[in-house]
Design a protein around this motif. Structure first.
Motif, PDB file in Angstrom:
ATOM      1  N   UNK A 139      -1.545  -5.821   2.196  1.00 55.36           N
ATOM      2  CA  UNK A 139      -2.184  -5.680  -0.008  1.00 55.36           C
ATOM      3  C   UNK A 139      -1.977  -4.062  -0.929  1.00 55.36           C
ATOM      4  N   UNK A 140      -1.363  -5.159  -2.012  1.00 49.21           N
ATOM      5  CA  UNK A 140      -1.361  -3.776  -3.155  1.00 49.21           C
ATOM      6  C   UNK A 140      -2.148  -4.189  -3.501  1.00 49.21           C
ATOM      7  N   UNK A 141      -3.520  -4.140  -3.229  1.00 45.94           N
ATOM      8  CA  UNK A 141      -4.684  -3.895  -3.888  1.00 45.94           C
ATOM      9  C   UNK A 141      -6.163  -2.981  -3.747  1.00 45.94           C
ATOM     10  N   UNK A 142      -6.102  -3.445  -1.746  1.00 43.01           N
ATOM     11  CA  UNK A 142      -6.453  -2.309  -1.597  1.00 43.01           C
ATOM     12  C   UNK A 142      -5.604  -1.380  -1.588  1.00 43.01           C
ATOM     13  N   UNK A 143      -6.453   0.312  -2.304  1.00 44.72           N
ATOM     14  CA  UNK A 143      -5.605   1.612  -1.808  1.00 44.72           C
ATOM     15  C   UNK A 143      -5.211   1.583  -0.856  1.00 44.72           C
ATOM     16  N   UNK A 144      -5.791   1.695   0.415  1.00 41.56           N
ATOM     17  CA  UNK A 144      -5.848   2.370   1.199  1.00 41.56           C
ATOM     18  C   UNK A 144      -4.404   1.485   2.454  1.00 41.56           C
ATOM     19  N   UNK A 145      -4.061   0.509   2.495  1.00 42.47           N
ATOM     20  CA  UNK A 145      -3.167  -0.776   2.735  1.00 42.47           C
ATOM     21  C   UNK A 145      -1.919   0.327   3.146  1.00 42.47           C
ATOM     22  N   UNK A 146      -1.504  -0.702   4.101  1.00 43.20           N
ATOM     23  CA  UNK A 146       0.163   0.182   4.791  1.00 43.20           C
ATOM     24  C   UNK A 146       0.952   0.224   3.202  1.00 43.20           C
ATOM     25  N   UNK A 147       1.090  -0.633   2.817  1.00 42.11           N
ATOM     26  CA  UNK A 147       1.686  -0.763   1.182  1.00 42.11           C
ATOM     27  C   UNK A 147       1.779   0.094   0.237  1.00 42.11           C
ATOM     28  N   UNK A 148       0.355  -0.248   0.311  1.00 43.52           N
ATOM     29  CA  UNK A 148       0.090   0.613  -0.799  1.00 43.52           C
ATOM     30  C   UNK A 148       0.095   2.155  -0.772  1.00 43.52           C
ATOM     31  N   UNK A 149       0.093   2.686   0.293  1.00 45.81           N
ATOM     32  CA  UNK A 149       0.319   4.040   1.114  1.00 45.81           C
ATOM     33  C   UNK A 149       1.769   4.306   0.538  1.00 45.81           C
ATOM     34  N   UNK A 150       2.785   3.485   0.921  1.00 46.87           N
ATOM     35  CA  UNK A 150       4.023   3.638   0.771  1.00 46.87           C
ATOM     36  C   UNK A 150       4.038   3.257  -0.457  1.00 46.87           C
ATOM     37  N   UNK A 151       3.935   2.975  -1.603  1.00 44.18           N
ATOM     38  CA  UNK A 151       4.083   2.854  -3.060  1.00 44.18           C
ATOM     39  C   UNK A 151       3.965   4.412  -3.563  1.00 44.18           C
ATOM     40  N   UNK A 152       2.512   4.287  -2.748  1.00 44.68           N
ATOM     41  CA  UNK A 152       1.733   5.503  -4.036  1.00 44.68           C
ATOM     42  C   UNK A 152       2.930   6.565  -3.734  1.00 44.68           C
ATOM     43  N   UNK A 153       2.992   6.728  -2.712  1.00 44.49           N
ATOM     44  CA  UNK A 153       3.641   7.802  -2.212  1.00 44.49           C
ATOM     45  C   UNK A 153       5.406   7.727  -2.983  1.00 44.49           C
ATOM     46  N   UNK A 154       5.712   6.696  -3.712  1.00 41.42           N
ATOM     47  CA  UNK A 154       6.912   6.394  -4.137  1.00 41.42           C
ATOM     48  C   UNK A 154       7.436   8.299  -5.109  1.00 41.42           C
ATOM     49  N   UNK A 155       8.451   8.576  -4.203  1.00 39.39           N
ATOM     50  CA  UNK A 155       8.880   9.219  -5.593  1.00 39.39           C
ATOM     51  C   UNK A 155       7.843  11.070  -5.168  1.00 39.39           C
ATOM     52  N   UNK A 156       7.334  11.256  -3.789  1.00 38.65           N
ATOM     53  CA  UNK A 156       6.450  12.734  -3.491  1.00 38.65           C
ATOM     54  C   UNK A 156       7.607  13.252  -2.462  1.00 38.65           C
ATOM     55  N   UNK A 157       8.662  12.663  -1.699  1.00 37.78           N
ATOM     56  CA  UNK A 157       9.373  12.994  -0.928  1.00 37.78           C
ATOM     57  C   UNK A 157       8.331  13.070   0.429  1.00 37.78           C
ATOM     58  N   UNK A 158       6.822  12.097   0.847  1.00 41.63           N
ATOM     59  CA  UNK A 158       6.488  12.222   1.959  1.00 41.63           C
ATOM     60  C   UNK A 158       6.776  11.255   2.157  1.00 41.63           C
ATOM     61  N   UNK A 159       7.863  10.721   3.537  1.00 47.25           N
ATOM     62  CA  UNK A 159       7.155  10.289   4.124  1.00 47.25           C
ATOM     63  C   UNK A 159       6.401   9.298   4.852  1.00 47.25           C
ATOM     64  N   UNK A 160       5.529   7.702   4.886  1.00 46.63           N
ATOM     65  CA  UNK A 160       5.019   7.678   5.869  1.00 46.63           C
ATOM     66  C   UNK A 160       5.045   6.576   6.795  1.00 46.63           C
ATOM     67  N   UNK A 161       3.967   7.006   7.520  1.00 49.84           N
ATOM     68  CA  UNK A 161       4.281   6.175   8.987  1.00 49.84           C
ATOM     69  C   UNK A 161       3.771   5.253   8.772  1.00 49.84           C
ATOM     70  N   UNK A 162       4.091   4.344   9.153  1.00 52.79           N
ATOM     71  CA  UNK A 162       3.875   2.955   9.319  1.00 52.79           C
ATOM     72  C   UNK A 162       3.514   2.351  10.848  1.00 52.79           C
ATOM     73  N   UNK A 163       2.373   1.534  10.808  1.00 54.80           N
ATOM     74  CA  UNK A 163       2.680   0.592  12.051  1.00 54.80           C
ATOM     75  C   UNK A 163       4.063  -0.451  12.807  1.00 54.80           C
ATOM     76  N   UNK A 164       4.045  -0.393  13.420  1.00 52.93           N
ATOM     77  CA  UNK A 164       5.268  -1.627  14.308  1.00 52.93           C
ATOM     78  C   UNK A 164       5.702  -2.981  13.662  1.00 52.93           C
ATOM     79  N   UNK A 165       4.986  -3.546  13.198  1.00 51.57           N
ATOM     80  CA  UNK A 165       5.127  -4.689  12.463  1.00 51.57           C
ATOM     81  C   UNK A 165       5.027  -4.663  10.938  1.00 51.57           C
ATOM     82  N   UNK A 166       4.281  -3.759  10.523  1.00 44.62           N
ATOM     83  CA  UNK A 166       4.776  -3.631   8.592  1.00 44.62           C
ATOM     84  C   UNK A 166       6.012  -2.604   8.835  1.00 44.62           C
ATOM     85  N   UNK A 167       6.571  -1.560   9.290  1.00 49.69           N
ATOM     86  CA  UNK A 167       8.258  -0.883   9.669  1.00 49.69           C
ATOM     87  C   UNK A 167       9.713  -2.255   9.823  1.00 49.69           C
ATOM     88  N   UNK A 168       8.893  -2.949  10.593  1.00 48.69           N
ATOM     89  CA  UNK A 168       9.179  -4.205  11.522  1.00 48.69           C
ATOM     90  C   UNK A 168       9.800  -5.494  10.521  1.00 48.69           C
TER      91      UNK A 168
END
Ligand code: AMP
Ligand code: MG
Length: 341
Positions: free
Chosen positions: A64-93
């Motif tokens: 979800x891009x609308x739920x703030x704490x979804x894996x994809x939102x966490x990744x998008x919010x962290x853009x440009x911060x230099x902090x990598x986001x740990x993802x589940x195997x499914x989303x990474x894959x």
């Protein structure tokens, strides 16, 4: 979580842009990933369809891009911060597959298209034509070189970048559903995920599942029927999501080179593949690429077949689909051609 339908299916019209003509089975229908989904299971353990439903809800929340704490939102919010986001195997894959398919389609499929989708307001109810200046400013954010994937972590190195997996997620989900159903001992099922239909095995009588492709100009009519066994068909078309401004129609499939809705001479593209992930990403990409580049990619590949519906009403069907293909477009003025390698 209840079974809405339990019936002997003669002609089953599922939601999405490719309804299905099915065999006997039980159908569970529900809403996820912004669309109506259905799982028709002919055999195997009870609970198989519910397990698929639960898996799809989980995938939906992660993407979800609308739920703030979804894996994809966490990744998008962290853009440009230099902090990598740990993802589940499914989303990474899924992200790895998306990047590979972007490379394969020379960027016609681009999972970093989110800033452009947002500029057009496709993620909200306020769709509008953005200024050309705004689009030109956003285009550099689509450079996938700035998406780093390593050891289960993802990093968007440039502020403002964001990922939208809407062009591939349902096909990927079809693959996950097929795996899960197989774990439940299901050998015959049909999974319909809004425009993506995955056929597991054959119909109970041993014949192919038969899936109808909609007429992009007339949602009540069908263009053709494709026989499917252990394959996914994904359809992309401008008619699925669009708005009109000053008499011009703007749809949701973006040409990542320009930032504008793709106008490639095609009304819709259906792709058939043993991989739902490939079928979904390529249906979006081929729609963007247009006839010439789409057929060039088909000729260079051996993992998919396609139906391209041209603006002039000619339906191009690649030769691997010829067997069992049924054309229904005559009454709406379409003609078809089989494309040979
Ligand atoms: P589909 O219906 O599979 O063709 O996917 C369309 C969706 O994918 C859109 O609603 C966007 O979320 C996203 N999208 C739009 N354009 C592209 C593109 N060129 N590459 C990848 N995803 C895209
Ligand atoms: Mg797609």
């Amino acid at each position: 979580m209840k079974r809405l339908l339990c019936l002997a299916l003669g002609l089953l019209l599922l939601s999405g842009c490719t309804p299905a003509v099915g065999g006997d089975g039980e159908t569970l229908q529900f809403f996820a990933m912004d669309t109506v989904m259905s799982v028709t299971v002919s055999d195997g353990d009870a609970g198989a369809a519910e397990a698929v439903q639960a898996m799809l809800y989980e995938l939906d929340s992660a993407l979800s891009r609308t739920q703030e704490n979804s894996e994809i939102s966490m990744l998008n919010i962290s853009a440009g911060t230099g902090n990598p986001v740990a993802l589940s195997d499914t989303i990474f894959d899924l992200l790895e597959s998306a990047v590979a398919l972007s490379e394969r389609t020379k960027g016609a499929f681009n999972p970093a298209v989110a800033p452009i989708m947002d500029a057009w307001g496709f993620t909200t109810d306020e769709k509008h034509v953005p200024s050309d200046e705004e689009l030109q400013k956003l285009l550099p954010l689509l450079d996938l070189g700035a998406l780093k994937l390593e050891n289960g972590r993802a990093l968007l190195t440039v502020e403002g970048m964001s990922v939208d997996l809407g062009g591939i997620a349902k096909g990927y989900a079809g693959d996950k559903a097929a795996d899960l159903l197989s774990d439940y001992g299901v050998s015959s099922a049909l999974v319909s995920l809004g425009g993506n239909i995955t056929a597991i095995g054959t119909k109970p009588d041993g014949s192919d599942w038969r899936v109808a492709v909609r007429d992009p100009k007339d949602q009540e009519s069908y263009l053709c029927i494709l026989p499917l066994t252990d394959k996914t068909v994904s359809t992309s078309g401008g008619y699925e999501r669009y708005f009109e401004q000053d008499g011009v129609i703007y749809h949701h499939i973006i040409d990542p080179k320009t930032g504008y809705p793709a106008r490639s001479g095609l009304q819709s593209v259906s792709v058939v593949s043993t991989s739902g992930t490939v079928a979904d990403a390529l249906s979006t990409a081929l729609f963007v690429m247009g006839e010439e580049d789409a057929l060039e990619l088909w000729r260079a590949s051996d993992d998919f077949e396609a139906v391209l519906v041209r603006d002039d009403g000619v339906v191009l069907v690649t030769e691997g689909l010829e067997n069992g293909f049924e054309f229904l477009g005559d009454s709406n003025g379409y003609t078809y051609e089989i494309i040979r390698r």
